[in-house]
Design a protein around this motif. Sequence first.
Motif, PDB file in Angstrom:
ATOM      1  N   VAL A 224       0.872  -1.178   0.000  1.00  0.00           N
ATOM      2  CA  VAL A 224       0.000   0.000   0.000  1.00  0.00           C
ATOM      3  C   VAL A 224       0.904   1.221   0.000  1.00  0.00           C
ATOM      4  O   VAL A 224       1.787   1.348   0.849  1.00  0.00           O
ATOM      5  N   GLN A 225       0.684   2.099  -0.955  1.00  0.00           N
ATOM      6  CA  GLN A 225       1.515   3.284  -1.111  1.00  0.00           C
ATOM      7  C   GLN A 225       0.663   4.521  -1.365  1.00  0.00           C
ATOM      8  O   GLN A 225      -0.512   4.417  -1.670  1.00  0.00           O
ATOM      9  N   GLY A 226       1.289   5.675  -1.243  1.00  0.00           N
ATOM     10  CA  GLY A 226       0.673   6.941  -1.606  1.00  0.00           C
ATOM     11  C   GLY A 226       1.418   7.517  -2.786  1.00  0.00           C
ATOM     12  O   GLY A 226       1.666   6.835  -3.761  1.00  0.00           O
ATOM     13  N   HIS A 227       1.801   8.772  -2.691  1.00  0.00           N
ATOM     14  CA  HIS A 227       2.698   9.492  -3.589  1.00  0.00           C
ATOM     15  C   HIS A 227       2.088   9.945  -4.912  1.00  0.00           C
ATOM     16  O   HIS A 227       2.334  11.059  -5.334  1.00  0.00           O
ATOM     17  N   THR A 228       1.299   9.131  -5.567  1.00  0.00           N
ATOM     18  CA  THR A 228       0.798   9.493  -6.894  1.00  0.00           C
ATOM     19  C   THR A 228      -0.421  10.403  -6.840  1.00  0.00           C
ATOM     20  O   THR A 228      -0.783  11.004  -7.843  1.00  0.00           O
ATOM     21  N   HIS A 229      -1.069  10.465  -5.678  1.00  0.00           N
ATOM     22  CA  HIS A 229      -2.295  11.248  -5.494  1.00  0.00           C
ATOM     23  C   HIS A 229      -3.448  10.691  -6.347  1.00  0.00           C
ATOM     24  O   HIS A 229      -4.427  11.386  -6.595  1.00  0.00           O
ATOM     25  N   LYS A 230      -3.325   9.451  -6.775  1.00  0.00           N
ATOM     26  CA  LYS A 230      -4.352   8.789  -7.594  1.00  0.00           C
ATOM     27  C   LYS A 230      -4.689   7.441  -6.959  1.00  0.00           C
ATOM     28  O   LYS A 230      -3.800   6.616  -6.770  1.00  0.00           O
ATOM     29  N   PRO A 231      -5.958   7.215  -6.655  1.00  0.00           N
ATOM     30  CA  PRO A 231      -6.328   5.933  -6.050  1.00  0.00           C
ATOM     31  C   PRO A 231      -6.277   4.796  -7.068  1.00  0.00           C
ATOM     32  O   PRO A 231      -6.611   4.981  -8.240  1.00  0.00           O
ATOM     33  N   PHE A 232      -5.840   3.620  -6.601  1.00  0.00           N
ATOM     34  CA  PHE A 232      -5.875   2.445  -7.471  1.00  0.00           C
ATOM     35  C   PHE A 232      -5.760   1.163  -6.680  1.00  0.00           C
ATOM     36  O   PHE A 232      -5.269   1.143  -5.562  1.00  0.00           O
ATOM     37  N   ILE A 233      -6.244   0.090  -7.306  1.00  0.00           N
ATOM     38  CA  ILE A 233      -6.032  -1.282  -6.858  1.00  0.00           C
ATOM     39  C   ILE A 233      -5.570  -2.042  -8.090  1.00  0.00           C
ATOM     40  O   ILE A 233      -6.268  -2.059  -9.104  1.00  0.00           O
ATOM     41  N   ARG A 234      -4.384  -2.641  -8.006  1.00  0.00           N
ATOM     42  CA  ARG A 234      -3.832  -3.379  -9.145  1.00  0.00           C
ATOM     43  C   ARG A 234      -3.284  -4.714  -8.670  1.00  0.00           C
ATOM     44  O   ARG A 234      -2.636  -4.786  -7.623  1.00  0.00           O
ATOM     45  N   ILE A 235      -3.509  -5.719  -9.473  1.00  0.00           N
ATOM     46  CA  ILE A 235      -2.921  -7.030  -9.215  1.00  0.00           C
ATOM     47  C   ILE A 235      -1.936  -7.294 -10.342  1.00  0.00           C
ATOM     48  O   ILE A 235      -2.303  -7.251 -11.521  1.00  0.00           O
ATOM     49  N   ARG A 236      -0.686  -7.520  -9.974  1.00  0.00           N
ATOM     50  CA  ARG A 236       0.375  -7.801 -10.943  1.00  0.00           C
ATOM     51  C   ARG A 236       1.060  -9.087 -10.511  1.00  0.00           C
ATOM     52  O   ARG A 236       1.664  -9.127  -9.435  1.00  0.00           O
ATOM     53  N   LYS A 237       0.938 -10.088 -11.355  1.00  0.00           N
ATOM     54  CA  LYS A 237       1.502 -11.407 -11.051  1.00  0.00           C
ATOM     55  C   LYS A 237       0.972 -11.848  -9.693  1.00  0.00           C
ATOM     56  O   LYS A 237      -0.221 -11.984  -9.514  1.00  0.00           O
ATOM     57  N   SER A 238       1.844 -12.050  -8.723  1.00  0.00           N
ATOM     58  CA  SER A 238       1.397 -12.535  -7.414  1.00  0.00           C
ATOM     59  C   SER A 238       1.256 -11.425  -6.385  1.00  0.00           C
ATOM     60  O   SER A 238       1.050 -11.692  -5.210  1.00  0.00           O
ATOM     61  N   ASN A 239       1.355 -10.169  -6.817  1.00  0.00           N
ATOM     62  CA  ASN A 239       1.332  -9.046  -5.881  1.00  0.00           C
ATOM     63  C   ASN A 239       0.091  -8.178  -6.048  1.00  0.00           C
ATOM     64  O   ASN A 239      -0.469  -8.067  -7.133  1.00  0.00           O
ATOM     65  N   ILE A 240      -0.267  -7.542  -4.942  1.00  0.00           N
ATOM     66  CA  ILE A 240      -1.372  -6.593  -4.927  1.00  0.00           C
ATOM     67  C   ILE A 240      -0.800  -5.228  -4.570  1.00  0.00           C
ATOM     68  O   ILE A 240      -0.065  -5.088  -3.587  1.00  0.00           O
ATOM     69  N   PHE A 241      -1.136  -4.216  -5.373  1.00  0.00           N
ATOM     70  CA  PHE A 241      -0.690  -2.847  -5.157  1.00  0.00           C
ATOM     71  C   PHE A 241      -1.917  -1.970  -4.964  1.00  0.00           C
ATOM     72  O   PHE A 241      -2.846  -2.015  -5.775  1.00  0.00           O
ATOM     73  N   LEU A 242      -1.905  -1.186  -3.884  1.00  0.00           N
ATOM     74  CA  LEU A 242      -3.042  -0.330  -3.564  1.00  0.00           C
ATOM     75  C   LEU A 242      -2.567   1.074  -3.245  1.00  0.00           C
ATOM     76  O   LEU A 242      -1.479   1.263  -2.705  1.00  0.00           O
ATOM     77  N   ASN A 243      -3.415   2.046  -3.560  1.00  0.00           N
ATOM     78  CA  ASN A 243      -3.132   3.436  -3.258  1.00  0.00           C
ATOM     79  C   ASN A 243      -4.465   4.107  -2.906  1.00  0.00           C
ATOM     80  O   ASN A 243      -5.401   4.065  -3.700  1.00  0.00           O
ATOM     81  N   PRO A 244      -4.555   4.723  -1.714  1.00  0.00           N
ATOM     82  CA  PRO A 244      -5.812   5.377  -1.343  1.00  0.00           C
ATOM     83  C   PRO A 244      -6.043   6.708  -2.038  1.00  0.00           C
ATOM     84  O   PRO A 244      -7.101   7.306  -1.885  1.00  0.00           O
ATOM     85  N   GLY A 245      -5.055   7.193  -2.799  1.00  0.00           N
ATOM     86  CA  GLY A 245      -5.147   8.529  -3.383  1.00  0.00           C
ATOM     87  C   GLY A 245      -4.765   9.569  -2.353  1.00  0.00           C
ATOM     88  O   GLY A 245      -4.153   9.264  -1.334  1.00  0.00           O
TER      89      GLY A 245
END
Length: 175
Positions: free
Chosen positions: A118-139
Amino acid sequence: MKLLFISDIHGFKTNLDVITKIIKNKNIDKIVILGDVLSSEYKNENYDINEVIKFIELNKEKIIAVRGNCDTDQDINYLKVNINKEIDVIDVDDIKIYITHGHIYNEANWNKNNSILVQGHTHKPFIRIRKSNIFLNPGSISLPRGIFKESYMIYENKKFTIFDVDGKEIDSLSL
């Protein structure tokens, strides 16, 4: 355990009242702040570090935080909460959730397989699944970018849900 994720406050009091109501009304156990708490190059009538510091102080027992690229040593001294780590891990519901701001560790350079970041920085919310990992950003709760509104994310019962400040669901993921 119910976690509230916010990021990129940048010294703006904007929506801290909304977040305060969510903390109370949804019985939030922990507030995860993903960096960039005080510093901002964008200053307007909503820029008020004293209000942000007051919010942090009122909720300090619930806060877990990591350092963002705009968090200076002086900012950290004002906040009186530990945000010195670039990355940390939260263990909840037998799940390890890695938290970071996103300027160092992010989807492009993440090397831990079968993990949640779970990360911030981009100021854009997202949920992404890449291979075996999950990446989330609350915006960003204060300064969203692109087509997005100010937003936050809640984790509860093995489910991540991103909401805009009006309470509208943006995206969700159940584990």
